[in-house]
Design a protein around this motif. Sequence first.
Motif, PDB file in Angstrom:
ATOM      1  N   GLY A  24       0.818  -1.208   0.000  1.00 52.31           N
ATOM      2  CA  GLY A  24       0.000   0.000   0.000  1.00 52.31           C
ATOM      3  C   GLY A  24       0.844   1.246   0.000  1.00 52.31           C
ATOM      4  N   GLY A  25       0.267   2.365   0.484  1.00 55.63           N
ATOM      5  CA  GLY A  25       0.932   3.645   0.448  1.00 55.63           C
ATOM      6  C   GLY A  25       1.893   3.846   1.599  1.00 55.63           C
ATOM      7  N   LEU A  26       2.356   5.099   1.759  1.00 52.79           N
ATOM      8  CA  LEU A  26       3.331   5.405   2.784  1.00 52.79           C
ATOM      9  C   LEU A  26       2.785   5.185   4.193  1.00 52.79           C
ATOM     10  CD1 LEU A  26       4.765   8.681   1.203  1.00 52.79           C
ATOM     11  CD2 LEU A  26       5.924   6.464   1.359  1.00 52.79           C
ATOM     12  N   MET A  27       1.499   5.446   4.393  1.00 49.45           N
ATOM     13  CA  MET A  27       0.898   5.293   5.720  1.00 49.45           C
ATOM     14  C   MET A  27      -0.291   4.340   5.723  1.00 49.45           C
ATOM     15  SD  MET A  27       2.452   7.017   8.098  1.00 49.45           S
ATOM     16  CE  MET A  27       1.190   7.100   9.373  1.00 49.45           C
ATOM     17  N   THR A  28      -0.635   3.734   4.595  1.00 51.65           N
ATOM     18  CA  THR A  28      -1.882   2.975   4.475  1.00 51.65           C
ATOM     19  C   THR A  28      -1.606   1.542   4.046  1.00 51.65           C
ATOM     20  OG1 THR A  28      -2.956   5.015   3.745  1.00 51.65           O
ATOM     21  CG2 THR A  28      -4.178   2.955   3.448  1.00 51.65           C
ATOM     22  N   ASN A  29      -2.189   0.587   4.735  1.00 51.92           N
ATOM     23  CA  ASN A  29      -2.133  -0.814   4.327  1.00 51.92           C
ATOM     24  C   ASN A  29      -3.304  -1.134   3.396  1.00 51.92           C
ATOM     25  OD1 ASN A  29      -0.083  -0.884   6.183  1.00 51.92           O
ATOM     26  ND2 ASN A  29      -1.181  -2.139   7.672  1.00 51.92           N
ATOM     27  N   THR A  30      -3.102  -2.065   2.484  1.00 56.53           N
ATOM     28  CA  THR A  30      -4.193  -2.537   1.629  1.00 56.53           C
ATOM     29  C   THR A  30      -4.347  -4.052   1.684  1.00 56.53           C
ATOM     30  OG1 THR A  30      -2.681  -2.556  -0.281  1.00 56.53           O
ATOM     31  CG2 THR A  30      -4.066  -0.601   0.008  1.00 56.53           C
ATOM     32  N   ASN A  31      -3.428  -4.742   2.349  1.00 52.04           N
ATOM     33  CA  ASN A  31      -3.518  -6.205   2.442  1.00 52.04           C
ATOM     34  C   ASN A  31      -4.056  -6.606   3.815  1.00 52.04           C
ATOM     35  OD1 ASN A  31      -0.893  -5.182   3.344  1.00 52.04           O
ATOM     36  ND2 ASN A  31      -0.407  -7.310   3.795  1.00 52.04           N
ATOM     37  N   TYR A  32      -5.299  -7.066   3.824  1.00 51.48           N
ATOM     38  CA  TYR A  32      -5.942  -7.527   5.054  1.00 51.48           C
ATOM     39  C   TYR A  32      -6.374  -8.989   4.930  1.00 51.48           C
ATOM     40  CZ  TYR A  32      -6.323  -2.465   5.479  1.00 51.48           C
ATOM     41  OH  TYR A  32      -6.043  -1.131   5.501  1.00 51.48           O
ATOM     42  N   HIS A  33      -7.029  -9.284   3.815  1.00 54.98           N
ATOM     43  CA  HIS A  33      -7.533 -10.628   3.579  1.00 54.98           C
ATOM     44  C   HIS A  33      -6.504 -11.431   2.797  1.00 54.98           C
ATOM     45  CE1 HIS A  33     -10.228 -13.848   2.222  1.00 54.98           C
ATOM     46  NE2 HIS A  33     -11.049 -13.477   3.185  1.00 54.98           N
ATOM     47  N   ILE A  34      -6.441 -12.736   3.026  1.00 55.07           N
ATOM     48  CA  ILE A  34      -5.455 -13.575   2.352  1.00 55.07           C
ATOM     49  C   ILE A  34      -5.719 -13.627   0.849  1.00 55.07           C
ATOM     50  CG2 ILE A  34      -4.323 -15.828   2.372  1.00 55.07           C
ATOM     51  CD1 ILE A  34      -4.134 -14.087   4.954  1.00 55.07           C
ATOM     52  N   ALA A  35      -6.956 -13.343   0.425  1.00 55.06           N
ATOM     53  CA  ALA A  35      -7.231 -13.281  -1.012  1.00 55.06           C
ATOM     54  C   ALA A  35      -6.368 -12.228  -1.688  1.00 55.06           C
ATOM     55  CB  ALA A  35      -8.713 -13.002  -1.253  1.00 55.06           C
ATOM     56  N   PHE A  36      -6.012 -11.154  -0.979  1.00 57.58           N
ATOM     57  CA  PHE A  36      -5.093 -10.160  -1.537  1.00 57.58           C
ATOM     58  C   PHE A  36      -3.703 -10.756  -1.696  1.00 57.58           C
ATOM     59  CE2 PHE A  36      -1.793  -7.037  -1.315  1.00 57.58           C
ATOM     60  CZ  PHE A  36      -2.240  -5.985  -2.089  1.00 57.58           C
ATOM     61  N   ASP A  37      -3.216 -11.464  -0.683  1.00 57.38           N
ATOM     62  CA  ASP A  37      -1.877 -12.042  -0.751  1.00 57.38           C
ATOM     63  C   ASP A  37      -1.724 -12.933  -1.978  1.00 57.38           C
ATOM     64  OD1 ASP A  37      -1.663 -10.789   1.651  1.00 57.38           O
ATOM     65  OD2 ASP A  37      -1.368 -12.595   2.847  1.00 57.38           O
ATOM     66  N   ARG A  38      -2.776 -13.663  -2.308  1.00 63.62           N
ATOM     67  CA  ARG A  38      -2.658 -14.639  -3.394  1.00 63.62           C
ATOM     68  C   ARG A  38      -3.105 -14.095  -4.754  1.00 63.62           C
ATOM     69  NH1 ARG A  38      -7.655 -16.998  -4.457  1.00 63.62           N
ATOM     70  NH2 ARG A  38      -9.247 -16.890  -2.811  1.00 63.62           N
ATOM     71  N   ASN A 455      10.746  -7.614   1.471  1.00 66.11           N
ATOM     72  CA  ASN A 455       9.507  -7.854   2.207  1.00 66.11           C
ATOM     73  C   ASN A 455       8.880  -9.164   1.730  1.00 66.11           C
ATOM     74  OD1 ASN A 455       7.342  -7.167   3.987  1.00 66.11           O
ATOM     75  ND2 ASN A 455       6.120  -6.557   2.228  1.00 66.11           N
ATOM     76  N   HIS A 456       8.575 -10.041   2.675  1.00 69.24           N
ATOM     77  CA  HIS A 456       7.896 -11.303   2.385  1.00 69.24           C
ATOM     78  C   HIS A 456       6.743 -11.458   3.377  1.00 69.24           C
ATOM     79  CE1 HIS A 456      11.224 -12.801  -0.191  1.00 69.24           C
ATOM     80  NE2 HIS A 456      11.972 -12.091   0.639  1.00 69.24           N
ATOM     81  N   VAL A 457       5.607 -11.924   2.889  1.00 69.38           N
ATOM     82  CA  VAL A 457       4.426 -12.104   3.736  1.00 69.38           C
ATOM     83  C   VAL A 457       3.791 -13.463   3.428  1.00 69.38           C
ATOM     84  CG1 VAL A 457       2.145 -11.236   4.367  1.00 69.38           C
ATOM     85  CG2 VAL A 457       3.981  -9.619   3.856  1.00 69.38           C
ATOM     86  N   ILE A 458       3.512 -14.218   4.464  1.00 67.89           N
ATOM     87  CA  ILE A 458       2.743 -15.450   4.322  1.00 67.89           C
ATOM     88  C   ILE A 458       1.448 -15.293   5.115  1.00 67.89           C
ATOM     89  CG2 ILE A 458       4.688 -16.959   3.881  1.00 67.89           C
ATOM     90  CD1 ILE A 458       4.637 -17.769   6.813  1.00 67.89           C
ATOM     91  N   GLY A 459       0.369 -15.894   4.630  1.00 63.85           N
ATOM     92  CA  GLY A 459      -0.918 -15.694   5.283  1.00 63.85           C
ATOM     93  C   GLY A 459      -1.793 -16.921   5.246  1.00 63.85           C
ATOM     94  N   LEU A 460      -2.677 -17.005   6.239  1.00 62.07           N
ATOM     95  CA  LEU A 460      -3.642 -18.086   6.354  1.00 62.07           C
ATOM     96  C   LEU A 460      -4.959 -17.498   6.850  1.00 62.07           C
ATOM     97  CD1 LEU A 460      -4.269 -21.194   6.431  1.00 62.07           C
ATOM     98  CD2 LEU A 460      -3.523 -21.140   8.813  1.00 62.07           C
ATOM     99  N   GLY A 461      -6.057 -17.911   6.247  1.00 66.10           N
ATOM    100  CA  GLY A 461      -7.368 -17.373   6.653  1.00 66.10           C
ATOM    101  C   GLY A 461      -8.471 -18.361   6.453  1.00 66.10           C
ATOM    102  N   ALA A 462      -9.603 -18.099   7.120  1.00 70.97           N
ATOM    103  CA  ALA A 462     -10.769 -18.962   7.014  1.00 70.97           C
ATOM    104  C   ALA A 462     -12.003 -18.108   6.793  1.00 70.97           C
ATOM    105  CB  ALA A 462     -10.933 -19.811   8.281  1.00 70.97           C
ATOM    106  N   ASP A 463     -12.800 -18.442   5.778  1.00 70.47           N
ATOM    107  CA  ASP A 463     -14.085 -17.799   5.497  1.00 70.47           C
ATOM    108  C   ASP A 463     -15.207 -18.790   5.834  1.00 70.47           C
ATOM    109  OD1 ASP A 463     -12.475 -15.836   4.423  1.00 70.47           O
ATOM    110  OD2 ASP A 463     -12.854 -16.448   2.341  1.00 70.47           O
ATOM    111  N   TYR A 464     -16.241 -18.272   6.479  1.00 70.53           N
ATOM    112  CA  TYR A 464     -17.378 -19.140   6.829  1.00 70.53           C
ATOM    113  C   TYR A 464     -18.678 -18.475   6.423  1.00 70.53           C
ATOM    114  CZ  TYR A 464     -20.027 -22.698   9.286  1.00 70.53           C
ATOM    115  OH  TYR A 464     -20.863 -23.745   9.577  1.00 70.53           O
ATOM    116  N   LYS A 465     -19.510 -19.219   5.673  1.00 69.52           N
ATOM    117  CA  LYS A 465     -20.802 -18.732   5.239  1.00 69.52           C
ATOM    118  C   LYS A 465     -21.893 -19.493   5.996  1.00 69.52           C
ATOM    119  CE  LYS A 465     -19.204 -17.698   0.543  1.00 69.52           C
ATOM    120  NZ  LYS A 465     -19.359 -17.988  -0.903  1.00 69.52           N
ATOM    121  N   PHE A 466     -22.818 -18.746   6.586  1.00 67.08           N
ATOM    122  CA  PHE A 466     -23.914 -19.369   7.321  1.00 67.08           C
ATOM    123  C   PHE A 466     -25.100 -19.644   6.386  1.00 67.08           C
ATOM    124  CE2 PHE A 466     -21.377 -17.205  10.416  1.00 67.08           C
ATOM    125  CZ  PHE A 466     -21.386 -18.039  11.524  1.00 67.08           C
TER     126      PHE A 466
END
Length: 466
Positions: A24-38, A455-466
């Motif tokens: 992301g930018g100088l002060m802003t992140n844009t990677n939150y969900h693992i879908a972004f990482d991949r 910079n290296h980032v690894i991520g793991l996440g879980a999505d659940y639909k009711f």
Amino acid sequence: MKHSVLTLLICTLFGTFCTGVHAGGLMTNTNYHIAFDRMMARGASTEIDAAYSNPAGLAWGHEGWQLSFNIQKPFQWRNVEATVPQPTATGIGLENKLYKGEADANPFVPALFASYKHKSWAVSLMAGIVGSGGRVTYDDGIPMFEVPVRGMMFQQGLTPDIYGIDAYMQGKQYIYGVQAAFTYKFNEHWSAAAGIRANIYSGYNRGHIAAKTKATGTDLMRLNLDVDQSGWGVCPILSVNYRYKRLLLTARYEFRSKLSIPNETNQLSISTPGSNVDINTMSKVLGNKATIAALKARVGADVADKVAGYLDGENVRYDMPGLLSVAVGYEFIPNKFRGTLEYHWFDDCNAKMQDNKQNKLTHGTHEILLGLEWDINKMFTVSAGAQRTDYGISPEYQSNTSFACDSYSVGMGGAVNITKHLRINVGYFCSIYSDYDCTHTYSTIPVQETYSRTNHVIGLGADYKF
């Protein structure tokens, strides 16, 4: 001479020890969900991560409740290679030296998403580290401190076998965000969303610097600093989405978030032979303006001006800039193969920074992102993407304690639908930075420097639909 060395120590200790472990930018992140990482480009998403990247897109998402929890672990190094003056018996020679720095965000970076959709409307929540996000420690020194001290000590007949430097500096900077949005679908083509995010700043600068004789351990000068910073601000968010068959066009704008952060100074003192000034106590008795006036008379204007920004109650600016994101998504094979092209513009030049560093930028940050995603079958999905980040950096903006480098990032990973309700996401991305060469002058000594980052980032996440 005493004031010159003391000013140098203050400049070093009181730098902005901020680090970003994000995309992301100088002060802003844009990677939150693992879908972004991949995949990187998620501006046309209609899945749960759209709660951040495309709130209006949730109008075409899952009917009912969705939850998502994500953790990321970044690994980042920030190095400065410098041509350093080296005292010798016949004068001052030159030495190429690499100063290594490691940034971290322990133990990991979390993010939480939730949404509920009912027919033509949806509500969503997102929480994560939305700005900066990390800690940096300096154990081996940096050029802006070491270079002038070497030169000035040599001018006084002191070589490194006579004196030593004891330094420890650590800074932390996190901006936590909690965002809520409401989405409405007007017809089969158009939807829009409006939301707001609270940005909560938490950080500190702590450390000491002492120049002392090796024979007796006598301090030539010493500084101690312990300052906590906390505060918050808000930013409205608007999002619009147009859908026509397999084509999706989106736009999102985050307004600037003003973060004026007051210092909570626990310790601030300066000592030299024959003088010991507890600045923190002085400011509480005299007030900050009178303290600065007294310091100018006692230790010099340069020293007093550097100290001013760390007095108790003084405000420091860490604004998060306005952000425009536009994206086009297209399904090349319906429900099978899709791609997204996205553009980000960060209005960094109108977001106030510490010491008005925004005035030293040549333009705001530009980013171009591209992502592709393929559903192999009903169970497995793979994706990959790339991002180009162009900061408006100038040599005057860069410093040993806070610098940025343009970069290319690539990401890849996949998702597994464990059941019709549960999906697991895994992803990895790395940023390849362009080295930045510049010359800085420390106490009249010009130093050639090369800034580099990984910079290296690894991520793991879980999505659940009711």
